[in-house]
Motif scaffolding. Structure first.
Motif, PDB file in Angstrom:
ATOM      1  N   PRO A 276      33.955  40.955  37.430  1.00 32.39           N
ATOM      2  CA  PRO A 276      35.695  40.273  37.751  1.00 32.39           C
ATOM      3  C   PRO A 276      35.999  39.829  36.436  1.00 32.39           C
ATOM      4  O   PRO A 276      35.101  39.142  35.620  1.00 32.39           O
ATOM      5  N   ALA A 277      37.225  39.883  36.233  1.00 33.24           N
ATOM      6  CA  ALA A 277      37.723  39.613  34.843  1.00 33.24           C
ATOM      7  C   ALA A 277      39.060  39.120  34.996  1.00 33.24           C
ATOM      8  O   ALA A 277      39.820  39.518  35.799  1.00 33.24           O
ATOM      9  N   GLU A 278      39.603  38.354  34.107  1.00 30.68           N
ATOM     10  CA  GLU A 278      40.736  37.972  34.168  1.00 30.68           C
ATOM     11  C   GLU A 278      41.955  38.872  33.743  1.00 30.68           C
ATOM     12  O   GLU A 278      41.521  39.841  33.054  1.00 30.68           O
ATOM     13  N   LYS A 279      42.951  39.012  34.380  1.00 35.80           N
ATOM     14  CA  LYS A 279      44.193  40.107  34.207  1.00 35.80           C
ATOM     15  C   LYS A 279      44.902  39.685  33.014  1.00 35.80           C
ATOM     16  O   LYS A 279      45.737  38.656  32.894  1.00 35.80           O
ATOM     17  N   GLY A 280      44.831  40.875  31.924  1.00 38.14           N
ATOM     18  CA  GLY A 280      45.813  40.541  30.986  1.00 38.14           C
ATOM     19  C   GLY A 280      47.020  40.912  31.170  1.00 38.14           C
ATOM     20  O   GLY A 280      47.383  41.511  32.017  1.00 38.14           O
ATOM     21  N   GLU A 281      47.991  40.639  30.068  1.00 40.45           N
ATOM     22  CA  GLU A 281      49.415  40.912  30.046  1.00 40.45           C
ATOM     23  C   GLU A 281      49.711  42.462  30.397  1.00 40.45           C
ATOM     24  O   GLU A 281      49.027  43.259  29.549  1.00 40.45           O
ATOM     25  N   GLY A 282      50.551  42.816  31.285  1.00 40.45           N
ATOM     26  CA  GLY A 282      51.008  44.213  31.377  1.00 40.45           C
ATOM     27  C   GLY A 282      50.161  44.830  32.614  1.00 40.45           C
ATOM     28  O   GLY A 282      50.612  46.002  33.057  1.00 40.45           O
ATOM     29  N   ILE A 283      49.266  44.274  32.907  1.00 39.21           N
ATOM     30  CA  ILE A 283      48.452  45.082  33.986  1.00 39.21           C
ATOM     31  C   ILE A 283      49.249  44.388  35.356  1.00 39.21           C
ATOM     32  O   ILE A 283      49.334  43.444  35.508  1.00 39.21           O
ATOM     33  N   ILE A 284      49.156  45.153  36.555  1.00 38.50           N
ATOM     34  CA  ILE A 284      49.801  44.899  37.741  1.00 38.50           C
ATOM     35  C   ILE A 284      48.985  44.077  38.552  1.00 38.50           C
ATOM     36  O   ILE A 284      47.887  43.824  38.267  1.00 38.50           O
TER      37      ILE A 284
END
Length: 341
Positions: A276-284
């Motif tokens: 599990p990872a944080e969602k970076g900018e640009g990912i849906i």
């Protein structure tokens, strides 16, 4: 009572076709990477005139059936509210502070019930890792039976338009998504990944280094693998990488809903599951969820598809896993496979 307390997925077989669109579906026929999909604008969680979120009935809400059963429950994850419970269609389940759990009683009727459809008791199965004894039922004033979780009556929200929406969270200050333990879903305290900088704070000599650490978000330091981001490759175009810059892949035999990883044993040794990872900018943002694997570990998904790295990629930017066996493909920012070789 009719509530199943096992973890079988048989209950969701009939809804797989309906949820495939919301959770990715079979998109391996697409050529190259799809264009990134902008995250949907979240709807306001502010209720009007202190009416606890049911001043305007949401009779036209897409996909929210009146008093339909929950089926196979699943634990989903949202970067703002943390882990929460969803039904077999991926719809968020909510609890109402004006209800009571001991004894179970629903106080949502009339216009309230139109905006917050009741989850019927019946064909409900506990999510993986969830205590099955938390599931129960209560008889409503009209004689129908409603699913309860830890004693609290369960509802959906009429303004949740698709799987993974959590627009009901905090409405009126009394509506909250269910956490897997039946409590209110809420973001946990800062994760362990933030601890090193906190522990370094007492040292005056360490303070300057800590303040300088966030300066290069596009080039994460080794070991900082807590965020997925978007990178560009001359052949693949925009694709997702982990915090170390390693290419992220999808496996064709996997399924999006129900979320199932078919990569186990020797496969998993070559294709490690992305934690599990944080969602970076640009990912849906849609369906950026966490999968509970049969081995007890958790795996990140993008648009409900489990994602992996490849042991054959030795350095950031490598794409040696692309097209392997005709089943492994890099992942576009919208979660679709990049099928160009």
């Amino acid at each position: 009572m009719g509530i199943k307390r096992g973890t079988t997925l048989a209950a969701v077989a009939a809804v797989v076709a309906l949820t495939a669109t919301a959770c990715g579906g079979d998109d391996y026929k697409a050529a190259d990477a799809a264009q990134p999909v902008a995250a949907a604008s979240p709807q306001s969680n502010q209720s009007k005139s202190g009416d606890y979120g049911y001043g305007t009935p949401a009779s036209s809400a897409a996909g929210v059936g009146a008093k339909s059963a929950a089926g196979q429950l699943a634990v989903a994850d949202n970067e703002k509210i943390g882990s929460f419970l969803a039904d077999s269609s991926g719809r968020t389940l909510y609890r109402f502070d004006k209800d009571t759990a001991k004894p179970p009683k629903s106080n949502c009727e009339g216009d309230c019930e139109k905006t917050w459809p009741v989850v019927a008791a019946g064909d409900a199965t506990a999510a993986a890792g969830m205590d099955p004894s938390l599931l129960g039922e209560v008889v409503r004033g009209d004689g129908t039976k409603q699913l309860t979780i830890a004693g609290w009556p369960a509802y959906r929200f009429g303004k949740d338009a698709k799987a993974g929406d959590v627009n009901g969270q905090g409405v009126g200050g009394v509506w909250f998504a269910f956490a897997p333990d039946g409590k209110k879903a809420s973001k946990a305290a800062p994760s362990a990944s933030a601890a090193p900088s906190a522990s370094a704070a007492p040292s005056a000599s360490a303070a300057p280094a800590a303040s300088a650490a966030p300066a290069t978000p596009e080039a994460p330091a080794e070991g900082q693998d807590g965020r997925l981001s978007v990178a560009k490759d001359p052949k693949l175009g925009d694709h997702i990488v982990d915090g170390k810059g390693m290419t992220v892949y999808r496996f064709k035999p996997d399924t999006a809903w129900p979320m199932v990883s078919k990569c186990t044993g020797d496969c998993l040794a070559k294709w490690p599951a992305v934690a599990p990872a944080e969602k970076g900018e640009g990912i849906i943002e849609k369906n950026y969820l966490v999968l509970d694997r049969p081995d007890g570990k958790k795996q990140q998904t993008v648009n409900c598809w489990p994602v992996y790295t490849f042991s054959g990629d030795k350095k950031p930017g490598d794409t040696n896993g692309q097209g392997v066996g005709g089943t492994w493909y890099a992942v576009a920012p919208d979660g679709k496979p990049i099928t160009v070789k």
